[in-house]
Scaffold this motif. Structure first.
Motif, PDB file in Angstrom:
ATOM      1  N   LEU B 233       0.831  -1.211   0.000  1.00 55.13           N
ATOM      2  CA  LEU B 233       0.000   0.000   0.000  1.00 55.13           C
ATOM      3  C   LEU B 233       0.864   1.259   0.000  1.00 55.13           C
ATOM      4  N   GLN B 238      -1.868   0.004  -7.014  1.00 51.60           N
ATOM      5  CA  GLN B 238      -3.217   0.422  -7.420  1.00 51.60           C
ATOM      6  C   GLN B 238      -4.178  -0.731  -7.676  1.00 51.60           C
ATOM      7  N   LEU B 239      -3.634  -1.927  -7.831  1.00 54.25           N
ATOM      8  CA  LEU B 239      -4.543  -3.048  -8.066  1.00 54.25           C
ATOM      9  C   LEU B 239      -3.933  -4.325  -7.512  1.00 54.25           C
ATOM     10  N   ARG B 263      -5.653   4.546   1.588  1.00 56.65           N
ATOM     11  CA  ARG B 263      -5.674   4.828   0.159  1.00 56.65           C
ATOM     12  C   ARG B 263      -6.889   5.612  -0.296  1.00 56.65           C
ATOM     13  N   THR B 271     -11.273   6.115  -3.690  1.00 61.68           N
ATOM     14  CA  THR B 271     -10.254   5.089  -3.460  1.00 61.68           C
ATOM     15  C   THR B 271      -9.258   5.044  -4.622  1.00 61.68           C
ATOM     16  N   THR B 272      -8.001   4.790  -4.293  1.00 65.00           N
ATOM     17  CA  THR B 272      -6.974   4.723  -5.343  1.00 65.00           C
ATOM     18  C   THR B 272      -6.356   3.334  -5.430  1.00 65.00           C
ATOM     19  N   VAL B 274      -7.560  -0.785  -6.071  1.00 67.23           N
ATOM     20  CA  VAL B 274      -8.595  -1.770  -6.385  1.00 67.23           C
ATOM     21  C   VAL B 274      -8.153  -3.134  -5.861  1.00 67.23           C
ATOM     22  N   VAL B 275      -9.006  -3.792  -5.118  1.00 68.03           N
ATOM     23  CA  VAL B 275      -8.722  -5.165  -4.691  1.00 68.03           C
ATOM     24  C   VAL B 275      -9.803  -6.057  -5.299  1.00 68.03           C
ATOM     25  N   LEU B 276      -9.376  -7.072  -6.008  1.00 66.15           N
ATOM     26  CA  LEU B 276     -10.338  -7.910  -6.730  1.00 66.15           C
ATOM     27  C   LEU B 276     -10.023  -9.386  -6.480  1.00 66.15           C
ATOM     28  N   GLN B 277     -10.975 -10.079  -5.873  1.00 64.47           N
ATOM     29  CA  GLN B 277     -10.826 -11.528  -5.701  1.00 64.47           C
ATOM     30  C   GLN B 277     -11.359 -12.213  -6.946  1.00 64.47           C
ATOM     31  N   VAL B 287      -5.507 -10.474 -14.434  1.00 60.68           N
ATOM     32  CA  VAL B 287      -5.963  -9.140 -14.053  1.00 60.68           C
ATOM     33  C   VAL B 287      -4.755  -8.265 -13.692  1.00 60.68           C
ATOM     34  N   ALA B 291      -3.504  -4.920 -15.659  1.00 58.35           N
ATOM     35  CA  ALA B 291      -3.388  -3.635 -14.970  1.00 58.35           C
ATOM     36  C   ALA B 291      -1.965  -3.090 -15.079  1.00 58.35           C
ATOM     37  N   LEU B 296      -0.755   0.617 -14.249  1.00 58.15           N
ATOM     38  CA  LEU B 296      -1.021   0.604 -12.814  1.00 58.15           C
ATOM     39  C   LEU B 296       0.072  -0.189 -12.102  1.00 58.15           C
ATOM     40  N   ARG B 297       0.296   0.171 -10.849  1.00 60.70           N
ATOM     41  CA  ARG B 297       1.133  -0.673  -9.999  1.00 60.70           C
ATOM     42  C   ARG B 297       0.249  -1.840  -9.566  1.00 60.70           C
TER      43      ARG B 297
END
Lengths: 348, 610
Positions: B233, B238-239, B263, B271-272, B274-277, B287, B291, B296-297
């Protein structure tokens, strides 16, 4: 075998100042007469007519003949030819980078309905905001003529024998997977393909276009369900699809009660002029029913099967800034130094 | 805990010379009985008493019912590695009781739930039956909370017997229950009831004591997955795309937990990160790569089986030159292996991840603090070289509590690498090529989607491509491109964290290790030094190896490469990288699922030296 995707030579420009050449790609290396080339032409035409700035589109594909085609259109758009069956995840991640860019995925029936079935279903379920075109020909072209999962039971192919398995219906899978835009079309019906692509671009969410796109080399026998001849003979269009851009007057002849007018996310309209069916494309149960009926009566049903224009897309579910995520500077990404002390004090 | 025979290193019962702040306490319970809270409470109280302490949870891959052991090591000298001796055993599990009785050292203390009626044959240990049920009943614990609180009884008994400060226990409970007074009062009440009972019933023992020290001042306690999540973080990540897997799950879960706190965009409050399961690891890496390609980082976190699934996309990212950070919190393999047991077995897999000629950058944090530091640094490296960067943690770091210096805020600004935006392309008149080595370091320039310059776009592919990113099957184009990737990898030697080298005057022997074995190596060196054997030590922190690695090896006739895997994977990597030094390298590796011990290292070393 190299051939240029045919486009009109006129140097006319659209509202954003581009001529059609600005939407073109490299010469196709697919076979003469491949349905995929026809679809590429319609993508070029649709983007031109939609006045899309090419840099505002990002293209994705998996592996296969279909997945080669993104190089044949929109050369000025970013593109990523990813892995076999795994383009949906790639696109999902990339689309978070800049939510103002429109996503377009080109896949095939092998890429979507076999190796990528899982990713397809989950992309649909998450409502990833992109146009997802399946160029569906029932056969593996690049590896020379094996059955795909959409091949009909009883199909006979050279060197492969007879297909003993039931086919996967991509439109059906999209519908039961809770896709928010599902259409089926036929590469031999370019006008409809173009109008559906335009409508799909105006949809905020996943727009699945299952386009029967004959493989002239390996699966174009007259009796094959993915052939030009069979398609031309058996196509049943649900309605005439006419796309009306946002803020443009609806000049299409429109009969109240008979025809359907669906307003899409960006304010554009799709006018669906009734032909045979009285189908309400916002009714999923009805969509499933007519799809099942058409499969039972041996016809190729085309048109807009289902649309839910108001569902939030995956990206809408995150409360992201208006500035594209990939343009945020360090000052907006890295937590401030004073937070470090707070974090340390939260540990034991 | 029954993996090694117990050997007594404790005083005989007669001498009664107290061992102060130097022993291990092992609690045997049933998985899912809530004992983790009790064990953490004891450990944290000892930590607050200024005494170095560590905790190792040896638990089954199970939600409820199988035996689990938690070992708290108290070490005045600051050694936090696993030990094989158990001076104090708390037996709460009938199923493992017979073994637990055997495992306590001669002269040790054996506390047990008195509802377990198995016989205790040993006469060389002190035994303490605890009437857990009675204490809980007498304390009027509501029936629905009895199971959870009954483990607090032994906390009180242990506190009485060892001299643990009750106030510090209370502070530990306040932390655990995040200030929820009702829960604190109830649990502390049971602890106190256990203490009172012990005081009334048991005569004080003078064999093992905890006494106040000042060796933990300024330190924090945390686990490696929390540190990794926070480091990510603070990188500005970012993702994060992930799929649940033991022992990595809590890494992404902790990212998710801290996103709202850390964040929020300072300008918009949005929010800056993204958390994606995702649906599986194939998608998680897809994914993340998408990204990363989009600028994106991006990261994913997984364990060995996940890396196996991710191989194909990681190869594409290597070849198409996409930055992405991949955490591998290692568990023992091959196959499903033992999901709750630790290992350093994925090194080779990660270093050469995917088919064809690939070489991947691998960071090797050697402490939970470095989990934080590598957690942010990895993104600078990944974006600089436009390639995947692995970070190898393991279950021992990831899921156990460790003492550490507080996390340090990143000391360098973010390095976003060679990225061209509209203004850059204007200056270049649009004249650029995606895969061209302009600067001689093998690293090309890139643009990302959303760049509106008419010459910004290029087509990314996993097939042969020219400098201009167009399709090519030309042999010379392929070879040139792959050679450039190699050059880039060579360049990374200067970017990755250098090894940490400790030298001792007169030492002729070099120890080489990495990751979570560090504490055992340090302890083994200490013991060997006491026996007159001096060693130098190089703790590796990354692959590819910086130049100092070869220098260290060359300056010792005998270098022992210590690691937690069967095949000596780091020994193999070093041998590949420095073939002329192979005769100076000896592998000391083993793997049984448990963290490394100093004793194993000493024995293996002595066997080799004979």
């Amino acid at each position: 075998m190299s051939q240029q995707i045919p486009v009109e030579p006129r140097a006319q420009v659209n509202l954003v100042g581009f001529n059609k050449n600005d939407y073109r790609g490299l010469p196709s290396t697919l076979c003469q007469g491949c349905g995929h080339n026809s679809i590429a032409s319609q993508i070029i035409a649709a983007c031109y007519e939609l006045n899309i700035v090419p840099e505002n589109v990002v293209k994705f594909s998996g592996i296969g003949c279909s997945s080669k085609s993104p190089t044949y259109f929109l050369s000025r758009s970013f593109g990523f030819n990813g892995l076999h069956g795994r383009m949906p995840s790639l696109a999902t991640g990339a689309l978070f980078a800049d939510h103002t860019v429109k996503g377009m995925g080109i896949s095939g029936d092998g890429d979507t309905a076999s190796i990528g079935f899982g990713q397809f279903k989950h992309m649909v379920r998450r409502n990833v905001p992109m146009v997802y075109i399946v160029e569906n020909n029932g056969v593996y072209g690049l590896t020379k003529g094996q059955f795909s999962a959409t091949a009909e039971v009883g199909l006979s192919l050279k060197h492969q024998g007879v297909n003993p398995y039931m086919p996967v219906d991509i439109a059906w899978e999209a519908l039961v997977g809770n896709a928010t835009f599902v259409a089926r079309s036929f590469a031999g019906d370019p006008k409809q393909v173009k109008e559906l692509i335009k409508a799909a671009f105006s949809h905020r969410g996943i727009a699945v276009l299952d386009i029967i796109s004959p493989c002239v080399t390996f699966n174009n026998q007259e009796t094959a369900l993915h052939s030009y001849a069979w398609g031309k003979e058996h196509e049943v269009t649900i309605h005439d699809v006419a796309y009306v851009p946002p803020a443009e007057e609806i000049t299409v002849e429109y009969e109240e009660g008979e025809d359907k007018d669906v307003t899409l996310h960006d304010g554009s309209h799709i006018i669906l002029k009734k032909i045979g069916h009285d189908h309400d494309p916002t009714n999923k149960t009805a969509a499933l029913r007519i799809l099942e009926e058409s499969n039972n009566c041996n016809c190729l049903l085309t048109g807009l099967l289902y649309v839910a224009p108001k569902e939030p897309s995956l990206i809408d579910l995150y409360d992201l800034p208006d500035t594209a995520l990939n343009r945020l500077p360090e000052s907006r990404l890295r937590p401030a130094p004073e937070t470090m002390q707070q974090i340390n004090s939260m540990m034991f | 805990m029954s993996m090694e025979p117990s050997v007594s290193a404790s005083p005989s019962p007669q001498t009664e010379t107290p061992v102060v702040n130097d022993f291990s306490l092992t609690v045997a319970t049933v998985n899912g009985s809530g004992s983790q809270t009790s064990n953490l409470t004891i450990m944290r109280a000892i930590f607050r008493m200024g005494v170095p302490v560590s905790g190792k949870n040896i638990f089954p891959s199970n939600i409820q019912g199988l035996p689990t052991w938690y070992t708290i090591r108290v070490s005045k000298d600051g050694f936090v590695a696993r030990r094989e001796e158990h001076e104090i055993v708390v037996a709460m599990n009938p199923a493992s009781f017979a073994q637990d009785v055997k495992d306590v050292v001669s002269g040790g203390l054996f506390l047990y739930d008195d509802s377990i009626k198995s016989p205790i044959e040993r006469k060389d240990i002190l035994t303490y039956p605890m009437p857990v049920k009675k204490i809980i009943r007498d304390f009027n614990v509501p029936s629905n909370l009895r199971d959870y609180t009954s483990n607090m009884v032994y906390v009180g008994v242990v506190a009485y017997l060892l001299g643990i400060d009750m106030q510090k226990l209370c502070q530990a409970l306040e932390f655990h229950f995040k200030g929820k007074q009702k829960a604190i009062d109830l649990n502390y009440g049971v602890v106190d009831a256990g203490y009172q009972h012990a005081q009334k019933t048991f005569s004080p023992q003078n064999r093992y004591r905890v006494e106040q020290m000042d060796k933990t001042a300024g330190l924090i306690m945390t686990d490696g997955n929390t540190a990794a999540a926070l480091g990510s973080l603070y990188s500005g990540m970012q993702l994060c795309a992930w799929y649940p897997i033991t022992p990595a799950s809590s890494l992404a879960e902790t990212v998710l937990e801290y996103v709202p706190k850390l964040r929020k965009d300072p300008e918009t409050g949005k929010t800056t990160c993204v958390v994606l399961q995702t649906e599986d690891e194939l998608a998680a890496i897809g994914v993340a790569v998408g990204a990363g390609w989009g600028g994106l980082r991006a990261m994913t976190s997984t364990s060995g089986p996940g890396i196996s699934l991710m191989n194909e996309y990681i190869g594409l990212a290597y070849y198409a030159e996409v930055p992405v950070v991949i955490w591998d919190v290692q568990r023992i393999g091959p196959a499903t292996g033992m999901p709750t047991r630790t290992a350093q077995g994925d090194l080779i897999e990660c270093a050469f991840c995917s088919h064809g000629d690939t070489q991947q950058v691998v960071l090797l944090p050697g402490s939970v603090n470095e989990c934080f530091e590598h957690g942010w640094r990895a993104f600078d490296i990944a974006e600089r070289i436009q390639s995947p960067v692995f970070i190898l943690s393991d279950l021992d770091f990831g899921m156990n509590q460790w003492m550490t210096e507080p996390f340090r805020y990143p000391d360098v600004p973010m390095d976003r690498g060679k990225i061209l935006w509209e203004g850059d392309l204007e200056r270049l008149n649009g004249d650029w090529a995606r895969y061209k080595d302009v600067d001689g370091d093998g690293i090309p320039y890139r643009t990302v989607l959303g760049n509106r310059h008419p010459r910004s776009a290029y087509f990314t592919r996993g097939t042969g491509h020219t400098e201009q990113a167009t399709y090519s099957e030309a042999p010379e184009v392929w070879e040139k491109n792959l050679d450039r990737l190699k050059k880039k990898f060579e360049f990374a030697r200067q970017l990755v964290p250098p090894p940490v080298i400790e030298t001792t005057p007169g030492a002729e022997i070099g120890f080489i290790a990495y990751g979570s074995t560090d504490s055992a190596v340090q302890e083994a060196r200490h013991h060997l030094a006491q026996r007159g054997i001096q060693t130098d030590y190089m703790r590796l922190r990354a692959y590819p190896f910086p130049a100092q690695v070869g220098d260290f090896i060359r300056s010792h006739a005998r270098n022992y490469v210590i690691e937690l895997n069967r095949d000596g994977q780091m020994h193999q990597l070093l041998s590949l990288d420095l073939p002329q030094e192979v005769s100076r390298l000896t592998s000391l590796s083993h793997l049984d699922g448990l963290p490394m011990t100093a004793r194993w290292i000493e024995k293996a070393f002595e066997t080799q030296e004979k």
